[in-house]
Design a protein around this motif. Structure first.
Motif, PDB file in Angstrom:
ATOM      1  N   TYR A 263       0.848  -1.186   0.000  1.00 16.63           N
ATOM      2  CA  TYR A 263       0.000   0.000   0.000  1.00 16.63           C
ATOM      3  C   TYR A 263       0.891   1.246   0.000  1.00 16.63           C
ATOM      4  CZ  TYR A 263       1.239   0.444   4.935  1.00 16.63           C
ATOM      5  OH  TYR A 263       1.936   0.588   6.103  1.00 16.63           O
ATOM      6  N   TYR A 264       0.270   2.385  -0.237  1.00 17.81           N
ATOM      7  CA  TYR A 264       0.954   3.659  -0.028  1.00 17.81           C
ATOM      8  C   TYR A 264      -0.064   4.655   0.498  1.00 17.81           C
ATOM      9  CZ  TYR A 264      -0.821   5.697  -4.480  1.00 17.81           C
ATOM     10  OH  TYR A 264      -1.601   6.203  -5.497  1.00 17.81           O
ATOM     11  N   THR A 265       0.417   5.796   0.970  1.00 17.73           N
ATOM     12  CA  THR A 265      -0.459   6.760   1.641  1.00 17.73           C
ATOM     13  C   THR A 265      -0.471   8.088   0.900  1.00 17.73           C
ATOM     14  OG1 THR A 265       0.042   5.727   3.772  1.00 17.73           O
ATOM     15  CG2 THR A 265      -0.927   7.924   3.822  1.00 17.73           C
ATOM     16  N   VAL A 266      -1.656   8.617   0.671  1.00 16.17           N
ATOM     17  CA  VAL A 266      -1.837   9.928   0.035  1.00 16.17           C
ATOM     18  C   VAL A 266      -2.745  10.763   0.934  1.00 16.17           C
ATOM     19  CG1 VAL A 266      -2.602  11.193  -2.002  1.00 16.17           C
ATOM     20  CG2 VAL A 266      -1.627   8.897  -2.263  1.00 16.17           C
ATOM     21  N   ASP A 267      -2.237  11.894   1.414  1.00 17.63           N
ATOM     22  CA  ASP A 267      -3.002  12.799   2.280  1.00 17.63           C
ATOM     23  C   ASP A 267      -3.654  12.054   3.453  1.00 17.63           C
ATOM     24  OD1 ASP A 267      -2.379  14.937   0.626  1.00 17.63           O
ATOM     25  OD2 ASP A 267      -4.142  14.621  -0.644  1.00 17.63           O
ATOM     26  N   GLY A 268      -2.889  11.139   4.047  1.00 20.32           N
ATOM     27  CA  GLY A 268      -3.361  10.423   5.222  1.00 20.32           C
ATOM     28  C   GLY A 268      -4.227   9.213   4.957  1.00 20.32           C
ATOM     29  N   THR A 269      -4.528   8.920   3.704  1.00 18.34           N
ATOM     30  CA  THR A 269      -5.362   7.771   3.346  1.00 18.34           C
ATOM     31  C   THR A 269      -4.508   6.679   2.706  1.00 18.34           C
ATOM     32  OG1 THR A 269      -7.304   9.169   2.978  1.00 18.34           O
ATOM     33  CG2 THR A 269      -7.334   6.981   1.989  1.00 18.34           C
ATOM     34  N   ARG A 270      -4.684   5.455   3.179  1.00 13.45           N
ATOM     35  CA  ARG A 270      -3.961   4.325   2.604  1.00 13.45           C
ATOM     36  C   ARG A 270      -4.672   3.801   1.363  1.00 13.45           C
ATOM     37  NH1 ARG A 270      -1.902  -0.023   7.133  1.00 13.45           N
ATOM     38  NH2 ARG A 270      -0.363   1.311   8.205  1.00 13.45           N
ATOM     39  N   TYR A 271      -3.897   3.470   0.356  1.00 14.10           N
ATOM     40  CA  TYR A 271      -4.421   2.872  -0.870  1.00 14.10           C
ATOM     41  C   TYR A 271      -3.685   1.559  -1.099  1.00 14.10           C
ATOM     42  CZ  TYR A 271      -6.602   7.405  -1.680  1.00 14.10           C
ATOM     43  OH  TYR A 271      -7.357   8.539  -1.548  1.00 14.10           O
ATOM     44  N   ASN A 272      -4.419   0.444  -1.002  1.00 19.75           N
ATOM     45  CA  ASN A 272      -3.797  -0.870  -1.164  1.00 19.75           C
ATOM     46  C   ASN A 272      -3.779  -1.311  -2.624  1.00 19.75           C
ATOM     47  OD1 ASN A 272      -6.160  -2.831  -1.756  1.00 19.75           O
ATOM     48  ND2 ASN A 272      -6.900  -1.676   0.025  1.00 19.75           N
ATOM     49  N   HIS A 273      -3.277  -2.528  -2.858  1.00 19.69           N
ATOM     50  CA  HIS A 273      -3.042  -2.995  -4.227  1.00 19.69           C
ATOM     51  C   HIS A 273      -4.201  -3.790  -4.818  1.00 19.69           C
ATOM     52  CE1 HIS A 273      -2.325  -6.641  -1.960  1.00 19.69           C
ATOM     53  NE2 HIS A 273      -2.272  -7.332  -3.076  1.00 19.69           N
ATOM     54  N   ILE A 274      -5.273  -4.015  -4.038  1.00 15.82           N
ATOM     55  CA  ILE A 274      -6.385  -4.828  -4.528  1.00 15.82           C
ATOM     56  C   ILE A 274      -7.451  -3.900  -5.104  1.00 15.82           C
ATOM     57  CG2 ILE A 274      -8.091  -6.589  -3.959  1.00 15.82           C
ATOM     58  CD1 ILE A 274      -6.303  -7.382  -1.596  1.00 15.82           C
ATOM     59  N   ILE A 275      -7.559  -3.895  -6.421  1.00 16.05           N
ATOM     60  CA  ILE A 275      -8.393  -2.916  -7.124  1.00 16.05           C
ATOM     61  C   ILE A 275      -9.757  -3.511  -7.477  1.00 16.05           C
ATOM     62  CG2 ILE A 275      -8.533  -1.346  -9.083  1.00 16.05           C
ATOM     63  CD1 ILE A 275      -6.230  -0.804  -7.043  1.00 16.05           C
ATOM     64  N   ASP A 276     -10.801  -2.777  -7.141  1.00 19.18           N
ATOM     65  CA  ASP A 276     -12.169  -3.168  -7.475  1.00 19.18           C
ATOM     66  C   ASP A 276     -12.437  -2.791  -8.935  1.00 19.18           C
ATOM     67  OD1 ASP A 276     -14.915  -3.406  -7.822  1.00 19.18           O
ATOM     68  OD2 ASP A 276     -15.402  -2.588  -5.844  1.00 19.18           O
TER      69      ASP A 276
END
Length: 351
Positions: A263-276
């Motif tokens: 995952y990585y973080t943008v403006d305090g929000t985590r974004y993981n690798h599992i894409i809907d």
């Protein structure tokens, strides 16, 4: 990242059931396959015997690693990268094993109502690029522009994968299509490898390909064959409990999909690798989903699909499939079990 911690008993010498010869537990690890750690655990009468078997297992998995690779080419091997490189140009002659995996993946696409889609490569490639940049430069981390994702999504129709079983060819009819088999590759490889060695007479072995666990039978114990003890990792890295629970399996697979590794973080929000595929955004319903069933390839595909589904949808979906159980870890850390999951739990670890 699909990952489990394998609990291995500290007892080294055990008497095999029905046999006077002593066997010792051995473990081998390989770091060069599927960009992850592969672990082989078994009991043998000698280190040489186990080492020879582990070497053959590595060789078999290496074949699958090369076939399913989307980044590298190998001399004399037409693989997923070869197919992607020829998108919209020409059919690619491939081996039967790759044909079988792609047919399996397409079947899982329809079984999961499109949640597990190997044709999502163009969208996944964009997220991969932004995630890698965000990890290397956290202050400059960004999420991909919506228009870029939507443009890529126009090249993800699984119907564009043309498989000719008689000619043994694969053709991507859309020049912009790219396959990414990450949601099925490790589980499928683990399953096919396990079946190969089962057919050769191996009756007790534990194989973990990046946490995609597949047990061949059980393991020898003082009272005969016993189940393997598999620990499921706690996705909350700040918790003092590193494991959620342990499950006991013989001849089953255990596979987890989680948001806590890649995952990585943008403006305090985590974004993981599992894409809907329906939103083109990382799924955010859960911290982790674990699947238990016989087939590791199916478990791999389902762990991704169920991670994307809302809880009630996922529970209904799992309950409609015989021989499959699931454990959900919600965003608040609550553990939710399918009806039969607790039958696999090691009692003193149940939470």
């Amino acid at each position: 990242m699909k990952r489990l911690i394998i609990f291995l008993l500290a007892v080294l010498l055990l008497v095999a059931s029905g046999c006077a010869k002593k066997t010792t537990r051995y473990q081998a690890e390989f770091l060069s396959l599927f960009d992850t750690v592969t672990t082989v655990v078994g009991y043998s009468e000698s280190k040489e015997e186990f080492t020879a078997l582990a070497g053959r297992i590595k060789d078999k998995l290496t074949e699958y690693h090369r076939l399913f690779d989307i980044y590298h080419s190998y001399e004399g091997v037409n693989n997923i990268k070869t197919i992607n490189d020829n998108a919209g140009k020409a059919p690619v002659k491939v081996g039967r094993e790759l044909i079988s995996m792609l047919l399996f993946a397409k079947k899982q696409y329809y079984a999961t109502d499109g949640k597990t889609n190997i044709a999502l490569g163009p969208v996944l490639a964009i997220w991969h690029e932004y995630r890698e940049k965000g990890i290397s430069d956290p202050l400059g981390a960004e999420i991909p522009p919506r228009e870029l994702l939507e443009q890529a999504a126009g090249h993800t129709d699984i119907g564009g994968i043309i498989i000719d079983t008689k000619a043994s060819t694969v053709y991507l009819s859309d020049p912009g299509m790219r396959l990414d088999v990450g949601a099925v590759a490790k589980g499928y490889a683990a399953e096919r490898t396990a079946r190969y060695f089962e057919d050769e007479g191996v009756s007790s072995l534990l194989l973990s390909v990046g946490g995609n666990v597949r047990a061949i039978g059980g393991k020898p114990g003082k009272n005969g064959m016993e189940p393997w003890n598999i620990g499921i990792k706690n996705p909350d890295k700040e918790s003092k409990d590193t494991e959620l629970c342990s499950v006991l399996i013989s001849g089953y697979s255990v596979v987890s999909s989680g948001s806590y590794e890649r995952y990585y973080t943008v403006d305090g929000t985590r974004y993981n690798h599992i894409i809907d595929p329906s939103t083109l955004m990382p799924a955010s319903h859960f911290k982790d989903v674990t699947i238990i069933c016989r087939d590791s390839g199916i478990a791999d595909a389902l762990s991704t699909a169920v991670f994307i589904m809302p809880l009630e949808m996922g529970k209904k979906f799992i309950e409609g499939i015989d021989g499959v159980e699931a454990l959900w870890v919600t965003g608040t850390g609550e553990l939710v079990y399918s009806k039969g999951f607790k039958s696999f739990l090691k009692v003193d670890n149940e939470k």
